[in-house]
Scaffold this motif. Structure first.
Motif, PDB file in Angstrom:
ATOM      1  N   ARG A   6       0.843  -1.197   0.000  1.00  0.00           N
ATOM      2  CA  ARG A   6       0.000   0.000   0.000  1.00  0.00           C
ATOM      3  C   ARG A   6       0.878   1.247   0.000  1.00  0.00           C
ATOM      4  O   ARG A   6       1.975   1.239   0.539  1.00  0.00           O
ATOM      5  CB  ARG A   6      -0.915  -0.002   1.216  1.00  0.00           C
ATOM      6  N   THR A   7       0.366   2.292  -0.612  1.00  0.00           N
ATOM      7  CA  THR A   7       1.080   3.558  -0.695  1.00  0.00           C
ATOM      8  C   THR A   7       0.206   4.654  -0.106  1.00  0.00           C
ATOM      9  O   THR A   7      -0.960   4.439   0.198  1.00  0.00           O
ATOM     10  CB  THR A   7       1.416   3.895  -2.163  1.00  0.00           C
ATOM     11  N   ARG A  33      -0.188  15.113  -0.325  1.00  0.00           N
ATOM     12  CA  ARG A  33      -0.429  14.036  -1.295  1.00  0.00           C
ATOM     13  C   ARG A  33      -0.322  14.532  -2.732  1.00  0.00           C
ATOM     14  O   ARG A  33       0.039  13.761  -3.615  1.00  0.00           O
ATOM     15  CB  ARG A  33      -1.800  13.397  -1.043  1.00  0.00           C
ATOM     16  N   GLU A  37       5.338  12.082  -3.165  1.00  0.00           N
ATOM     17  CA  GLU A  37       4.959  10.678  -3.290  1.00  0.00           C
ATOM     18  C   GLU A  37       5.173   9.991  -1.950  1.00  0.00           C
ATOM     19  O   GLU A  37       6.107  10.322  -1.207  1.00  0.00           O
ATOM     20  CB  GLU A  37       5.801  10.008  -4.372  1.00  0.00           C
ATOM     21  N   PRO A  39       5.645   6.301  -1.236  1.00  0.00           N
ATOM     22  CA  PRO A  39       5.772   4.970  -1.837  1.00  0.00           C
ATOM     23  C   PRO A  39       5.404   3.830  -0.896  1.00  0.00           C
ATOM     24  O   PRO A  39       5.127   2.725  -1.349  1.00  0.00           O
ATOM     25  CB  PRO A  39       7.241   4.894  -2.234  1.00  0.00           C
ATOM     26  N   LYS A  40       5.391   4.099   0.383  1.00  0.00           N
ATOM     27  CA  LYS A  40       4.980   3.119   1.384  1.00  0.00           C
ATOM     28  C   LYS A  40       3.944   3.809   2.263  1.00  0.00           C
ATOM     29  O   LYS A  40       4.178   4.928   2.739  1.00  0.00           O
ATOM     30  CB  LYS A  40       6.199   2.694   2.213  1.00  0.00           C
ATOM     31  N   ARG A  41       2.801   3.168   2.455  1.00  0.00           N
ATOM     32  CA  ARG A  41       1.730   3.771   3.267  1.00  0.00           C
ATOM     33  C   ARG A  41       2.269   4.190   4.625  1.00  0.00           C
ATOM     34  O   ARG A  41       2.964   3.438   5.296  1.00  0.00           O
ATOM     35  CB  ARG A  41       0.609   2.754   3.450  1.00  0.00           C
ATOM     36  N   GLU A  74       4.333  -1.515   7.506  1.00  0.00           N
ATOM     37  CA  GLU A  74       4.095  -0.085   7.280  1.00  0.00           C
ATOM     38  C   GLU A  74       4.561   0.749   8.479  1.00  0.00           C
ATOM     39  O   GLU A  74       4.269   0.403   9.627  1.00  0.00           O
ATOM     40  CB  GLU A  74       2.610   0.159   7.024  1.00  0.00           C
ATOM     41  N   VAL A 115      12.552   5.407   3.902  1.00  0.00           N
ATOM     42  CA  VAL A 115      12.237   4.904   2.559  1.00  0.00           C
ATOM     43  C   VAL A 115      13.507   4.777   1.726  1.00  0.00           C
ATOM     44  O   VAL A 115      13.696   3.807   0.995  1.00  0.00           O
ATOM     45  CB  VAL A 115      11.208   5.835   1.859  1.00  0.00           C
TER      46      VAL A 115
END
Length: 143
Positions: A6-7, A33, A37, A39-41, A74, A115
């Protein structure tokens, strides 16, 4: 990270968080948002506490970022907002809200370090916070 990971950025507010704080944070997240970006929720939990305990150092702090060792897990951010009324009385609404948004931006600095597999350092998080808040300030008159 797999393709099914999920992002995105989410805000979750616990009961008792001041409505103006919640509004400002949701508005900030909407802007984030569009501009960045995720890239990982990552979920930002708005807590009604004055301070929260860092799970590793056990210190009482205003914000934390949980950086899992396992990249399939996450990460999340916790922000203490319980001092909003005091910040409001001492500094006025704009500065009080900016302080809370600054905590979110600071912890997002750690998120991006995580990240990118970088060491989590305060200087980078502070620079990220200033960069995000400066950009955001150019889009509105008040937080």
């Amino acid at each position: 990270m797999t393709d099914s990971a999920r992002t995105g950025l989410r805000i979750k507010s616990e009961p008792g968080v001041h409505p103006e704080v919640r509004r400002a944070c949701l508005e900030f997240a909407k802007w984030l948002r569009k501009e960045f970006e995720f890239p990982k929720r990552v979920v930002v939990y708005l807590k009604n506490d004055y301070q929260i305990k860092n799970r590793f150092t056990k210190e009482l702090v205003s914000a934390t970022f949980l950086a899992p060792f396992d990249k399939s897990v996450e990460p999340y951010i916790r922000i203490a907002t319980g001092d909003y009324m005091e910040l409001l009385a001492e500094n006025g609404q704009d500065d009080a809200l900016a302080a809370i948004l600054g905590s979110i931006a600071h912890e997002l600095g750690h998120y991006y370090q995580w990240v990118d597999d970088l060491e989590l350092d305060e200087e980078g998080a502070i620079n990220n916070s200033e960069y995000m808040l400066d950009l955001y300030a150019q889009t509105r008159d008040h937080p």
